[in-house]
Design an enzyme around this catalytic site. Structure first.
Site, PDB file in Angstrom:
ATOM      1  CB  SER A 277      20.390 -19.493 -30.521  1.00 52.06           C
ATOM      2  OG  SER A 277      20.967 -18.528 -31.384  1.00 52.06           O
ATOM      3  NE  ARG A 316      -0.020  15.788   1.125  1.00 50.56           N
ATOM      4  CZ  ARG A 316      -0.490  15.600   2.355  1.00 50.56           C
ATOM      5  NH1 ARG A 316       0.307  15.122   3.303  1.00 50.56           N
ATOM      6  NH2 ARG A 316      -1.743  15.865   2.650  1.00 50.56           N
TER       7      ARG A 316
END
Length: 442
Positions: A277, A316
């Protein structure tokens, strides 16, 4: 060319898989498809072999880093809505300088054919990396299961201590899910199909040779032959997306367990290289498991995106097809990163058996309440009430006078020993290991 996430890819384990999903990788795959299509034409006798070789050479040159300006290609792609259109123009201009007819490049194809085939190539290349990390994670979990098949620990349900189990059985739940996901991914990767249908899925521009060319293209690319073009049949994409979602879910389960088990209060496992940390020097964070979980948690929304875009209209789609490209590549990146980080977490995972034993004992035998109640019921109809009263008052079962009225000290000691109430835990570990493809290792 950097990947899409040069800053965060290393954090979430996607460095290796992202090499196959970068802008450069996309351009390479697109050009690989164009070269393969020219070669397919030559294979069926519809194009000159030397011309096709020239196309393949030009495509390889353009595929090299710096072979073309990807930024400029991206800008040129905006007009047509995909990069194939300007890329084909570029390739034709390059080979045209050597006298190769423009018809040899992109013959009978539509942009979606090239994009879909390129996506299949990217998926296979990146998917191989995902599969390797997934298998490595499963192997590591299986190793833990084998070593700790009879190591007692707390089985937790709904966040509470339930009964004794073994760490080996918990690890078995990890590797069986990872193996199942790996098998499913392997099947999907091996059946990725070619896409070749031409302008409207009829291959009209190549009639009567379209089917032969489609099959030759599949063979050139190492993809499965298509039955019919799947321009608007997106089951292939849906199966891929859901499989990657399953991979992420299978990874997230052990990553979650490890994250919780590594907490200070439990302290049952620890990663071999925990993270620290910036503010708290004492922290030993299970960073690999945490980041695996983080990557995995981003996948369900992407799976939903793929599934919600299956309704491609007619021949499409206007939009749903375009939505797939980055969705699938992001899924590969995240699932791959999650699998990699889990493999890092599981490799060399430190198992604190003394903490597991301590946690088994913190309830003063209450974790064996089921067993004590069963034994006590042979002597009194009030067995459940007696054990419940002890649990409510916080009295250790081996010190409760009401229980001692019916059971001897020796009997109670045996009843509250976790190692004597593991059921079929070790049998289940052995069965799970035996069911693996190589009897315990992949």
């Amino acid at each position: 060319m950097p990947t899409r996430g040069a800053l965060f890819d290393p954090v979430f384990g996607a460095t290796r898989v992202s090499e196959h999903l970068s802008d450069q990788a996309w351009v390479t795959a697109l050009l690989d498809v164009e070269a393969a299509l020219s070669c397919a034409m030559a294979t069926v006798g519809l194009a000159d072999g030397e011309h096709c070789a020239a196309v393949a050479t030009a495509a390889a040159e353009l595929s090299q880093p710096g072979g073309l300006d990807i930024v400029a290609l991206g800008r040129a792609s905006a007009t047509g809505g995909n990069p194939v259109i300007p890329l084909v123009k570029m390739l034709r201009e390059r080979v045209g300088q050597e006298g190769v007819p423009a018809s040899v490049v992109h013959p009978g194809a539509t942009s979606q054919d090239i994009m879909d085939c390129a996506l299949m190539l990217l998926t296979r290349r990146a998917g191989t990396v995902v599969l390797a990390d997934l298998t490595r994670a499963a192997d590591s979990a299986a190793h833990l299961a084998r070593i700790h098949r009879s190591t007692p620990m707390v089985a937790r349900t709904l966040g509470q201590q339930a009964l004794p189990t073994t760490f080996g059985l918990l690890a078995s739940s990890w590797f069986t899910a990872l193996d199942a996901a790996a098998i499913r991914l392997e099947i999907v990767l091996s059946t990725l199909p070619v896409q070749f249908g031409g302008a409207a899925g009829t291959l009209a521009a190549l009639y009567p040779d379209g089917l032969r060319i489609a099959d030759a293209l599949a063979d050139e690319l190492g993809l499965a032959r298509q039955v019919t073009p799947w321009h608007t049949d997106r089951v292939t994409i849906a199966e891929l997306a859901t499989t990657l979602g399953i991979v992420a879910g299978a990874v997230s389960k052990p990553a979650t367990d490890i994250t919780v088990m590594a907490s200070t209060e439990l302290s049952e496992v620890a990663e071999s290289a925990p993270g620290g940390s910036s503010a708290m020097p004492h922290k030993q964070n299970p960073v690999a498991a945490i980041t695996a979980r983080a990557a995995a948690r981003r996948t369900p929304a992407l799976v939903a995106t793929a599934l919600s875009n299956m309704d491609h209209e007619f021949a499409r789609a206007a939009g749903p097809w375009h939505a797939e490209w980055e969705t699938v590549t992001d899924l590969l990146r995240l699932a791959g990163g999650a699998a990699h980080q889990l493999s890092v977490s599981l490799t060399g995972l430190q198992v604190h058996t003394e903490s597991m034993a301590r946690n088994l004992d913190i309830t003063g035998g209450l974790i064996l309440a089921e067993r004590v109640t069963k034994a006590l019921s042979a002597h009194t109809d009030r067995a459940r009430d007696i054990v419940t009263a002890a649990a409510t008052s916080g009295t250790r079962l081996d010190r409760d006078p009401a229980i001692a009225e019916h059971l001897s000290e020796t009997e109670i000691a045996e009843l509250v020993d976790p190692a004597h109430y593991l059921g079929h835990a070790t049998d289940l570990v052995d069965r799970a290991l035996a069911e693996r493809p190589t009897g315990g290792s992949r």
